[in-house]
Design an enzyme around this catalytic site. Structure first.
Site, mmCIF file in Angstrom:
data_model
loop_
_atom_site.group_PDB
_atom_site.id
_atom_site.type_symbol
_atom_site.label_atom_id
_atom_site.label_comp_id
_atom_site.label_asym_id
_atom_site.label_seq_id
_atom_site.Cartn_x
_atom_site.Cartn_y
_atom_site.Cartn_z
ATOM 1 N N ARG A 1 -3.696 55.381 -19.533
ATOM 2 C CA ARG A 1 -4.782 55.916 -19.912
ATOM 3 C C ARG A 1 -5.258 57.248 -18.749
ATOM 4 O O ARG A 1 -5.809 58.413 -19.435
ATOM 5 C CB ARG A 1 -5.948 54.902 -19.966
ATOM 6 N N ILE A 2 -5.294 56.780 -17.638
ATOM 7 C CA ILE A 2 -5.625 57.553 -16.648
ATOM 8 C C ILE A 2 -4.695 58.996 -16.700
ATOM 9 O O ILE A 2 -5.086 60.250 -16.676
ATOM 10 C CB ILE A 2 -5.747 57.073 -15.157
ATOM 11 N N ASP B 1 7.204 58.879 -16.946
ATOM 12 C CA ASP B 1 6.689 57.678 -17.411
ATOM 13 C C ASP B 1 8.394 57.062 -18.077
ATOM 14 O O ASP B 1 8.728 57.532 -19.045
ATOM 15 C CB ASP B 1 5.949 57.770 -18.531
ATOM 16 N N ARG C 1 12.290 55.124 -13.204
ATOM 17 C CA ARG C 1 11.646 53.969 -12.912
ATOM 18 C C ARG C 1 11.286 54.117 -11.488
ATOM 19 O O ARG C 1 10.404 53.569 -11.032
ATOM 20 C CB ARG C 1 12.661 52.794 -13.159
ATOM 21 N N CYS D 1 -12.796 54.115 -10.436
ATOM 22 C CA CYS D 1 -13.942 54.758 -11.089
ATOM 23 C C CYS D 1 -15.342 54.041 -10.862
ATOM 24 O O CYS D 1 -16.260 55.046 -10.610
ATOM 25 C CB CYS D 1 -13.678 54.513 -12.635
ATOM 26 N N THR D 2 -15.493 52.701 -10.556
ATOM 27 C CA THR D 2 -16.601 52.268 -10.022
ATOM 28 C C THR D 2 -17.291 52.756 -8.937
ATOM 29 O O THR D 2 -18.538 53.085 -8.597
ATOM 30 C CB THR D 2 -16.651 50.902 -10.282
ATOM 31 N N ASN E 1 -15.690 55.822 -17.181
ATOM 32 C CA ASN E 1 -14.749 55.318 -16.344
ATOM 33 C C ASN E 1 -13.402 55.919 -16.590
ATOM 34 O O ASN E 1 -12.361 55.618 -15.796
ATOM 35 C CB ASN E 1 -14.572 53.884 -16.627
#
EC number: 1.2.1.12
Length: 338
Positions: A13-14, A35, A80, A152-153, A316
């Site tokens: 996601r990020i 990845d 990896r 994010c918070t 977020n």
């Protein structure tokens, strides 16, 4: 100044939202992605189509093992071991570590073996220095090889807490983040030995959870160390979260005076990171908002001049990813001046 060449490790996601944000960020150019769990064709698909943020606004192609984004080649690797990623051959001086796995200094430093000069972890770190834009980024002196952009918070809470503490003084406070569910949760009730509640169905429950955001604020704003604590409520929404900061303040002030102080900061020195709204917004209105913290003037309340509840929204994913790039650009400027 030429764009900073950046590599991304971890295309979750990020990682993908950082990539999308980089297209809009003139100081940054993504030159490589790594990845080990995604083949190039699938990476192109995941970047193009996003259920939350919509279809990618640009051209995405695959050429061999690489991605071609808006005509520019982006090398794609599947290593990896971070030490095996050939960042040097791509020209990537800076790496965004967004796997969520290599979050300590020693683990993240492996990227340096591949030719990277600095690593920015897109998560809290147990030992790497943490920086939050407009809060403590000016304390970066170029000496650290690995730094953290916090969570994010923390990026939502810290600018708000800074304004209140600087203007009125925070005696103590409790923070709750009402947080969208994330990939660590379960689509159906399943095993979660370390967090029994966290194993319950994400889209069906409000789930009390933990967060380290307040503790991290104590690191980036030392005056608040030990004055804040927190918790999280994971809720059945896919994106956008909201901070509820309930605080006792030293210097008495009406809620209108507090709102004015936040508005002045949002329109002044904290502009672009802290925002202010008096609109009747809800969470989906904040999807794609690039600010770290959007103060909701109508949602807060005060009991008296020394006890107040403040509410601030944040995307977020999108807002946090934009700060990763802003911090990276700041770090590169400091490094270039050395």
């Amino acid at each position: 100044m030429a764009p900073i060449k950046v590599g991304i490790n971890g295309f979750g996601r990020i990682g993908r939202i950082v990539f999308r944000n980089a297209i809009e960020h003139p100081e940054v150019e993504i030159v490589a992605v790594n990845d080990p769990f995604i083949e190039t064709k699938y990476a192109a698909y995941m970047l193009k189509y996003d259920s939350t943020h919509g279809i990618f606004n640009g051209e995405i192609k695959q050429e061999g093992n690489d991605l071609v984004i808006n005509g520019k080649t982006v090398k794609f690797y599947t290593e990896r071991d971070p030490a095996a990623i050939p960042w040097k051959e791509t020209g990537a001086d800076y790496v965004v570590e967004s796997t969520g796995v290599f979050t300590t200094t020693d683990k993240a430093k492996a990227h340096l073996q591949g030719g990277a000069k600095k690593v920015i972890i897109s998560a809290p770190s147990a030992d790497a220095p943490m920086y939050v834009m407009v809060v403590n980024e000016k304390s970066y002196d170029g000496s650290a090889d690995v730094i953290s952009n916090a969570s994010c918070t923390t990026n939502c809470l810290a600018p708000l807490a800074k304004v209140i503490n600087d203007k009125f003084g925070i005696v103590e406070g409790l923070m709750t983040t009402v947080h969208s569910y994330t990939a660590t949760q379960k689509t159906v009730h399943g095993p979660s030995a370390k967090d029994w509640r966290g194993g319950r169905t994400a889209a069906q429950n409000i789930i009390p959870s933990s967060t380290g955001a307040a503790k991290a604020v104590g690191k980036v704003i030392p005056e608040l160390n030990g004055k804040l604590t927190d918790m999280s409520m994971r809720v059945p929404t896919t994106n956008v979260s909201v901070v509820d900061l309930t605080a006792r303040i030293e210097k008495g002030a009406s809620y209108d005076e507090i709102k004015q102080a936040i508005k002045e900061a949002a329109e002044g020195p904290l502009k672009g990171v802290l925002a202010y709204t008096e609109d009747d917004v809800v969470s989906t209105d904040m999807i794609g908002n690039p600010n770290s913290s959007i103060f909701d003037a109508k949602a807060g309340i005060s009991l008296n001049n020394n006890f107040v509840k403040l509410v601030s929204w944040y995307d977020n994913e999108w807002g946090y990813s934009r700060r990763v790039l802003d911090l990276l650009a700041h770090v590169a400027k400091v490094d270039a001046s050395k």
